[in-house]
Design a protein around this motif. Structure first.
Motif, mmCIF file in Angstrom:
data_model
loop_
_atom_site.group_PDB
_atom_site.id
_atom_site.type_symbol
_atom_site.label_atom_id
_atom_site.label_comp_id
_atom_site.label_asym_id
_atom_site.label_seq_id
_atom_site.Cartn_x
_atom_site.Cartn_y
_atom_site.Cartn_z
ATOM 1 N N GLU A 200 -4.131 -3.682 6.696
ATOM 2 C CA GLU A 200 -4.005 -4.043 5.282
ATOM 3 C C GLU A 200 -5.248 -3.654 4.502
ATOM 4 O OE1 GLU A 200 -2.934 -8.131 5.460
ATOM 5 O OE2 GLU A 200 -0.830 -7.666 5.801
ATOM 6 N N ARG A 204 -5.456 -0.396 1.932
ATOM 7 C CA ARG A 204 -5.747 -0.955 0.604
ATOM 8 C C ARG A 204 -4.602 -1.759 0.028
ATOM 9 N NH1 ARG A 204 -11.073 1.086 -0.678
ATOM 10 N NH2 ARG A 204 -11.312 2.819 0.737
ATOM 11 N N VAL A 205 -3.574 -1.997 0.830
ATOM 12 C CA VAL A 205 -2.436 -2.728 0.291
ATOM 13 C C VAL A 205 -2.843 -4.168 -0.008
ATOM 14 C CG1 VAL A 205 -1.451 -3.520 2.479
ATOM 15 C CG2 VAL A 205 0.041 -3.065 0.561
ATOM 16 N N GLU A 207 -5.201 -5.294 -1.705
ATOM 17 C CA GLU A 207 -5.545 -5.536 -3.110
ATOM 18 C C GLU A 207 -4.297 -5.844 -3.934
ATOM 19 O OE1 GLU A 207 -8.514 -3.083 -4.761
ATOM 20 O OE2 GLU A 207 -7.927 -3.481 -6.823
ATOM 21 N N LEU A 208 -3.216 -5.146 -3.582
ATOM 22 C CA LEU A 208 -1.949 -5.381 -4.280
ATOM 23 C C LEU A 208 -1.382 -6.759 -3.912
ATOM 24 C CD1 LEU A 208 -0.413 -3.582 -6.195
ATOM 25 C CD2 LEU A 208 0.970 -2.787 -4.288
ATOM 26 N N LEU A 209 -1.453 -7.078 -2.622
ATOM 27 C CA LEU A 209 -0.898 -8.356 -2.155
ATOM 28 C C LEU A 209 -1.619 -9.529 -2.801
ATOM 29 C CD1 LEU A 209 -0.601 -7.584 1.664
ATOM 30 C CD2 LEU A 209 1.182 -7.458 -0.064
ATOM 31 N N THR A 211 -2.924 -9.877 -5.591
ATOM 32 C CA THR A 211 -2.705 -10.177 -6.999
ATOM 33 C C THR A 211 -1.590 -11.209 -7.135
ATOM 34 O OG1 THR A 211 -1.075 -8.411 -7.272
ATOM 35 C CG2 THR A 211 -3.368 -7.857 -7.698
ATOM 36 N N LEU A 378 -11.413 -8.335 0.630
ATOM 37 C CA LEU A 378 -11.326 -7.369 -0.472
ATOM 38 C C LEU A 378 -12.540 -6.455 -0.556
ATOM 39 C CD1 LEU A 378 -9.698 -9.558 -3.229
ATOM 40 C CD2 LEU A 378 -8.790 -7.436 -2.307
#
Lengths: 393, 304
Positions: A200, A204-205, A207-209, A211, A378
């Motif tokens: 993850e 870089r996923v 960062e999306l998760l 949010t 992060l």
């Protein structure tokens, strides 16, 4: 559109972990291999154990009965048959006979292909001695039968103080098997957690998760999901093991001992998994590349490997080992050592103590791992120092 | 009052000041272009808006309220560093992301189907993301920002790596979302695109918003150039005209810069005095020139 509760967020993450892993080829192959090993192992061991009778050919039929009796007294299963002197040696060479006995009762001659079974040798020697003794007693005017009765009555009475002495070797085998199983599955699923966390980060996923959900929700959902997959596998193997051991009659020890060993293997896998997985996840979150993952999680690997190695090397020779007993009370080591000890009677206070300490350690790990993960997940790039991860950003 | 407000947000990383009282507003239904050099603070600002980075001071408000986890779920985000699970199927991944934003399973599936259709990746729903071309991965990434039907869009470099067709699709989608009253903010280095697309533009330099407004507003603040094609004019023909500066000469065309209030008709008369004038053009600076100006001025101030 509805608000997402913390529980729903965790369960969504958990579900994804289960769905992507339980149908993966890796899982199916690994589970299949373990099941084949456990079930096949029980069958093969039973077959080997059942065909241990030694076939002995004798030229003198009178020798057959005393030989079988003497061997039986020494715990050896012997099958005798009368063989013509001419073909005896050939039958030994062909493997039809294990031993071919010729000569007289006082001077027997054993023909073997390579080695004479020590128990059988002792039996032959005892028959030879007995025959010579009988002849001597008769010669001096005594009654050989009376002398034999007197000799038979004189025996050592052994009192076993350890109630577990029954099936001692089997208990060791059972303990070792439970230990290896817990160790293997802990390592595999611990690694899975590390890979999942680092994947993850590296993709870089995360960062999306993050949010939409909190870091701790992602962490706990992941640990929970992979844990469910590991537990399913563990459960399959343990049930297959317990059932096949009882169906094949592999063990002579009471069935309850086997069932309890399986139960404790499951319990310690669960506790150990939660404890180590939290550590694995926290340390995994410090790195951003799979290549860096191995280095950073080595300390946790050692917590699993070192007690395991000590356990498998010490326990078979000395199941009462004070060292192993002491180590197993340390919660970091309990998950690998307690399942090995579970085949023997572990004092109830030790079971209670290790369970309590381990649960407390897990509670602490939930705090620590949550903090480290939250602070580092992060931050991409180079490896983050553990001390920095403790400090809130 | 659907505006997204960034109020005096400051952030430092160790000794590096990333944002200095960053302030701007993205109004409902408006496309706001966020431009600036690398390291100016665009990505940091967006990450603070999304809550993946904490501000040292200042706040982000939406609909007049400070943003929290629940309201952030209403934002569609495209991070600068693209991120999707490489070994997860496109369709499953979008449904998962939509559900994390609070959509029901059925709504998530419907939305995933609609957006993959719209963005031209419907045929790839069953493929792992890593099997897709970069361009298609970008489309999926945009779908991931849109799949939960967001009420705010924050897109970091959404146009980078897109083929021209995808750029058009993206532009249409942004326009459509703005049309629904969604505040849209995106960053880009493609200034011509920003100029065409955006209702308002903010120029960031060294962590501060140095200029913000419509492209026209920004232009009026700048100098106006005059292009004069007078083939027979000798060098130095425009020297001495009040408020006029000669920038250069390319062949027969002289490029002049006028200060505010200068009389451009005096320039025309002076040009006619040299002979025929074939062309007399008033040119307003492009966003690119404006950007260079603003950033250069700002950096001069900094070193002063």
């Amino acid at each position: 559109m509805s608000a997402l509760s913390a529980r729903q967020a965790v369960l969504l993450v958990t579900r994804r972990e289960i769905e992507t892993r339980i149908l993966s080829k890796m899982f199916l192959i690994f589970t299949g291999l373990m099941l084949v090993t456990v079930i096949g192992g029980s069958v093969i061991f039973t077959l080997i154990g059942g065909s241990s009778a030694v076939t002995v050919g004798v030229t003198d039929p009178a020798l057959a009965r005393p030989l079988a009796a003497a061997a039986d007294a020494l715990g050896e299963d012997v099958e005798t048959r009368t063989v013509p002197a001419a073909t005896g040696e050939k039958q030994v060479l062909d493997g039809e006979l294990d031993v071919f006995v010729t000569g007289t009762a006082t001077a027997p001659k054993a023909v073997v292909k390579r080695q004479l079974d020590p128990a059988l040798q002792a039996a032959l020697a005892s028959i030879a001695r007995q025959t010579a003794l009988d002849a001597e007693i008769a010669r001096t005017g005594g009654d050989p039968a009376a002398a034999n009765r007197a000799a038979a009555a004189a025996k050592v009475d052994v009192q076993r103080l350890d109630p577990q002495a029954e099936g001692f070797g089997e208990r060791i085998g059972l303990g070792m098997f439970a230990g290896i199983l817990v160790y293997l599955i802990l390592l595999v699923y611990g690694q899975t957690v590390v890979q999942g966390v680092v994947e993850e980060k590296s993709s870089r996923v995360v960062e999306l998760l993050l949010t939409s959900i909190r870091p701790t929700q992602l962490l706990f959902g992941k640990v929970l999901g992979i844990g469910v997959v590991g537990t399913v596998q563990m459960l399959l193997v343990v049930v297959a093991g317990v059932v096949s051991a009882q169906v094949t009659g592999l063990f002579s020890i009471p069935a309850s001992v086997i069932t309890w060993a399986g139960f404790w293997a499951l319990v310690w896998f669960l506790l150990g998994y939660v404890m180590y997985a939290l550590m694995f996840a926290a340390l995994g979150s410090l790195v951003s590349r799979q290549e860096d993952a191995n280095g950073v999680v080595t300390p946790v690997m050692m917590l699993i490997i070192v007690p395991y190695v000590i356990g498998v090397s010490v326990l078979p020779a000395d199941p009462d080992s004070g060292l192993v007993e002491l180590l197993s009370l340390i919660p970091f080591f309990s998950p690998t050592l307690m399942p090995m000890r579970a085949a023997f009677d572990v004092p109830a206070w030790q079971v209670a103590l290790t369970l309590t300490l381990t649960v407390l350690l897990i509670a602490l790990m939930i705090q620590l791992a949550g903090r480290i993960y939250r602070n580092s997940v992060l931050r991409t790039g180079t490896r983050i120092r553990l001390a920095d991860a403790f400090r809130d950003a | 009052m659907n505006a997204l407000e960034i109020n005096a947000v400051s952030k430092r990383f160790g000794d590096v000041v990333a944002l200095r009282e960053m302030t701007f507003e993205v109004r409902a239904g408006e496309i706001f272009g966020f431009v600036g050099s690398n390291g100016a603070g665009k990505t940091t600002t967006m990450r603070i808006v999304l809550g993946v980075l904490a501000a040292d001071s200042g706040e982000v408000r939406w609909r007049g309220e400070p943003l929290g986890l629940e309201s952030r779920r209403r934002i569609g985000y495209m991070p600068e560093e693209r991120g999707l699970y490489p070994r997860m199927k496109v369709g499953e991944q979008l449904v998962y992301l939509a559900r994390l934003h609070g959509l029901s399973a059925a709504d998530a599936r419907r939305s995933m189907e609609a957006w993959t259709e719209r963005l031209g990746v419907a045929g790839r729903r069953g493929d792992d993301v890593q099997k897709l071309s970069l361009g298609n991965q970008q489309r999926v990434q945009l779908a991931a920002a849109l799949v939960h039907d967001p009420e705010v869009l924050v897109l970091d470099e959404p146009f980078s790596g897109l083929d021209p067709v995808a750029v058009d699709v993206m532009s249409d989608v942004l326009r459509e979302k703005a049309g629904e009253g969604v505040p849209v903010v995106f960053s880009s280095h493609q200034l011509d695109l920003v100029e065409r697309q955006c209702d308002r533009v903010g120029i960031v330099s060294a962590g501060r918003m140095v200029a913000a407004g419509t492209v026209d507003e920004l232009r009026t603040g700048g100098t106006v150039q005059l292009l004069v094609d007078a083939p027979e004019a000798p060098d130095g023909w425009a020297d001495g005209l009040p408020g006029i500066q000669v920038v250069g000469r390319e062949g027969t065309v002289t490029v002049l810069e006028t200060e505010p209030g200068a009389d451009d008709q005096a320039v025309l008369r002076a040009a006619l005095a040299t002979g025929p004038v074939r062309e007399f053009v008033r040119r307003r600076p492009s966003l690119t020139e404006l950007f260079r100006h603003v950033v250069a001025d700002d950096q001069k101030e900094d070193t002063r």
